[in-house]
Design a protein around this motif. Structure first.
Motif, mmCIF file in Angstrom:
data_model
loop_
_atom_site.group_PDB
_atom_site.id
_atom_site.type_symbol
_atom_site.label_atom_id
_atom_site.label_comp_id
_atom_site.label_asym_id
_atom_site.label_seq_id
_atom_site.Cartn_x
_atom_site.Cartn_y
_atom_site.Cartn_z
ATOM 1 N N GLU A 317 45.020 27.436 44.982
ATOM 2 C CA GLU A 317 45.246 28.752 45.607
ATOM 3 C C GLU A 317 44.426 29.831 44.894
ATOM 4 O O GLU A 317 43.925 30.753 45.535
ATOM 5 N N LEU A 318 44.287 29.703 43.589
ATOM 6 C CA LEU A 318 43.440 30.653 42.850
ATOM 7 C C LEU A 318 41.974 30.448 43.235
ATOM 8 O O LEU A 318 41.237 31.418 43.433
ATOM 9 N N PHE A 319 41.560 29.189 43.367
ATOM 10 C CA PHE A 319 40.183 28.910 43.814
ATOM 11 C C PHE A 319 39.941 29.521 45.190
ATOM 12 O O PHE A 319 38.893 30.083 45.473
ATOM 13 N N ARG A 320 40.926 29.380 46.052
ATOM 14 C CA ARG A 320 40.773 29.908 47.411
ATOM 15 C C ARG A 320 40.581 31.429 47.367
ATOM 16 O O ARG A 320 39.738 31.991 48.065
ATOM 17 N N ALA A 321 41.357 32.090 46.495
ATOM 18 C CA ALA A 321 41.226 33.549 46.352
ATOM 19 C C ALA A 321 39.840 33.904 45.815
ATOM 20 O O ALA A 321 39.234 34.896 46.249
ATOM 21 N N VAL A 322 39.319 33.100 44.901
ATOM 22 C CA VAL A 322 37.969 33.325 44.376
ATOM 23 C C VAL A 322 36.958 33.206 45.516
ATOM 24 O O VAL A 322 36.082 34.057 45.699
ATOM 25 N N ALA A 323 37.110 32.157 46.325
ATOM 26 C CA ALA A 323 36.179 31.921 47.426
ATOM 27 C C ALA A 323 36.232 33.056 48.449
ATOM 28 O O ALA A 323 35.206 33.446 49.012
ATOM 29 N N GLU A 324 37.433 33.585 48.670
ATOM 30 C CA GLU A 324 37.594 34.643 49.671
ATOM 31 C C GLU A 324 37.356 36.030 49.097
ATOM 32 O O GLU A 324 37.400 37.026 49.829
ATOM 33 N N GLY A 325 37.148 36.110 47.795
ATOM 34 C CA GLY A 325 36.870 37.402 47.175
ATOM 35 C C GLY A 325 38.099 38.271 47.018
ATOM 36 O O GLY A 325 37.993 39.493 47.024
ATOM 37 N N ASN A 326 39.283 37.673 46.898
ATOM 38 C CA ASN A 326 40.475 38.498 46.667
ATOM 39 C C ASN A 326 41.313 38.042 45.479
ATOM 40 O O ASN A 326 42.534 38.154 45.497
ATOM 41 N N ILE A 327 40.631 37.600 44.428
ATOM 42 C CA ILE A 327 41.372 37.190 43.227
ATOM 43 C C ILE A 327 42.109 38.386 42.622
ATOM 44 O O ILE A 327 43.115 38.222 41.912
#
Ligand code: AMP
Ligand code: GLY
Length: 432
Positions: A317-327
């Motif tokens: 889920e953290l990786f996904r936020a990184v990919a989407e630019g919303n970490i």
């Protein structure tokens, strides 16, 4: 990528770091399939190994399309410095696949010591004073060495498999080391040499996961680089690790975040350098002030083997936020316990060592995590396949219990020539 999409993942690498990442990734509810290229006998327990080398971008891209991979996580630095992230983003058929790992330009933080130094200067990030000299400036480099007091630290600019740093006590030895680097000891990596002020203090590793604008800070760790007990003998890739680091208290970590992590991410953003991935800050604590020794653009090994067990949040889920630019909208939950790892290595390491030694006793281990570093499967048996073979990690409320559980389990795993340090954490006792 919609929010609850289940993903197919491809993890690149084959060490203890990758087994620990695979172990953590495989626990995520967001993962359908996990492949590891090329992996080891341990990653095969967390996913499916694929026999593709970490620098074979074409084969990795083809495989990613064939298996409908949604996200690639890059373990080691070499493919990043070689531009794997740009290879995917620059290819129309692969562009939809998210890569956790910086652009080639971002990877220069590790790929070029000179680049990293200049970056830190531009962004007022604390680091050792230095001079940087190209191959045709040997005389100027010698003059610079004469202005410093011993010991002398010389670093080959480029990637040198962790061997590009030399620390010597006399100017004559420094001149000789400089001449060797300029004569091709590390190939083109030594065409530029960074010479820097020696810093006295205790080292630690801090990790951030960033989308290039914001970040979360992962658990910090201390690793043990020397082969011998009491931190003696030659450097290795790392013989053990502990997290958290008892001398890295709140005040110190606040300084790390404000002066180092934030300025680094801000600097990348301001300079327009695409960076979605891990940043490893190799720091030294100089009288309670954090100073950067080096950047790496990946997780540490064996640090990952103590960092992953302490992360309570879903890593994917953290990786996904990184990919989407919303970490920036995420927080990370970290377990308060201490994780300790002990690395079992082959006899002779970090020099030459044999491979293919059968590993016994893996089934006897309990109350610990066993992460494979250099292992392979041969005729149905697990055998050694590298210098660093297996990391045994334990998590406990007490650091000393974590260390003794890791040590007790390490002793149960046997192979011809096995060696491990029995004193991991020895220097942390005074901070408890
Ligand atoms: P690096 O590859 O840059 O991490 O350097 C390898 C090791 O050399 C570090 O982990 C430190 O132990 C040591 N080192 C590097 N730079 C310095 C420095 N400026 N002062 C003291 N030790 C250093
Ligand atoms: N353990 C140090 C590194 O991964 O570079």
């Amino acid at each position: 990528m919609d929010n609850h999409k289940i993903m197919n993942m491809l993890l690149i690498g084959s060490g203890g770091r990758e087994h620990a990442l695979a172990w953590k990734i495989s626990q995520s509810a967001s993962v359908r399939r996990l492949f590891i290229a090329p992996g080891n006998a341990g990653t095969a327990q967390a996913g499916v190994n694929v026999a593709i080398g970490v620098n074979d971008f074409e084969a990795l891209g083809k495989f990613a399309l064939q298996e409908q991979i949604d996200m690639v996580v890059v373990g080691p630095e070499e493919p990043l410095v070689n531009g794997i992230s740009d290879y995917f983003s620059g290819n129309a058929a692969l562009r939809h696949i998210h890569v956790i790992g910086p652009s080639k330009q971002g990877a220069q933080l590790e790929g070029s010591k000179e680049f990293a130094k200049e970056f830190m200067m531009r962004h007022h990030i604390p680091t050792a004073a230095y001079g940087s000299f190209r191959i045709d400036r040997e005389k100027e480099a010698q003059d610079f060495i004469r202005t410093l007091s011993p010991p002398y630290v010389l670093k080959a600019d480029g990637l040198a498999a962790g061997k590009g740093v030399v620390i010597v006590d006399s100017p004559e030895e420094a001149f000789a080391a400089l001449h060797e680097m300029f004569s091709g000891k590390f190939g083109a990596a030594g065409n530029t040499v960074v010479i820097e002020e020696f810093l006295q203090g205790i080292e630690l590793s801090v990790f951030a996961l960033t989308d290039g604008k914001d970040y979360v800070i992962l658990p910090e760790a201390k690793d043990y680089k020397r082969i011998g007990e009491g931190d003696t003998g030659p450097n290795t890739g790392g013989m053990g690790a502990v997290s958290p680091v008892p001398f890295a208290g709140k005040t110190f970590m606040r300084k790390v975040e404000e002066r180092i992590v934030r300025r680094t991410v801000e600097g990348l953003r301001k300079e327009g350098i695409p960076y979605r991935g891990f940043i490893f800050f190799g720091l030294i604590n100089v009288r309670d002030e954090p100073v950067v020794i080096e950047y790496n653009v990946r997780m540490g090994d064996p640090e990952t083997e103590v960092v992953m067990p302490r992360i309570d949040s879903d890593l994917v889920e953290l990786f996904r936020a990184v990919a989407e630019g919303n970490i920036g909208t995420k927080t990370i939950r970290i377990r308060p316990q201490t994780a300790a790892a002990v690395m079992l290595v082959s006899g002779g390491y970090p020099g030459d060592y044999p491979k293919g030694k059968p590993i016994e006793g893996l089934e006897n281990t309990g109350d610990c995590l066993v992460f494979h570093a250099g292992t392979a499967e041969k005729d149905g048996r697990i055998v050694t396949a590298g210098g660093r073979v297996i990391a045994v990690s334990a998590l406990n409320d007490s650091m000393n219990t974590a260390l003794s559980v890791a040590g007790r389990n390490a002793d149960l795993i046997r192979f011809d020539g096995r060696y491990y340090r029995r004193d991991i954490g020895f220097d942390l006792q005074k901070y408890l």
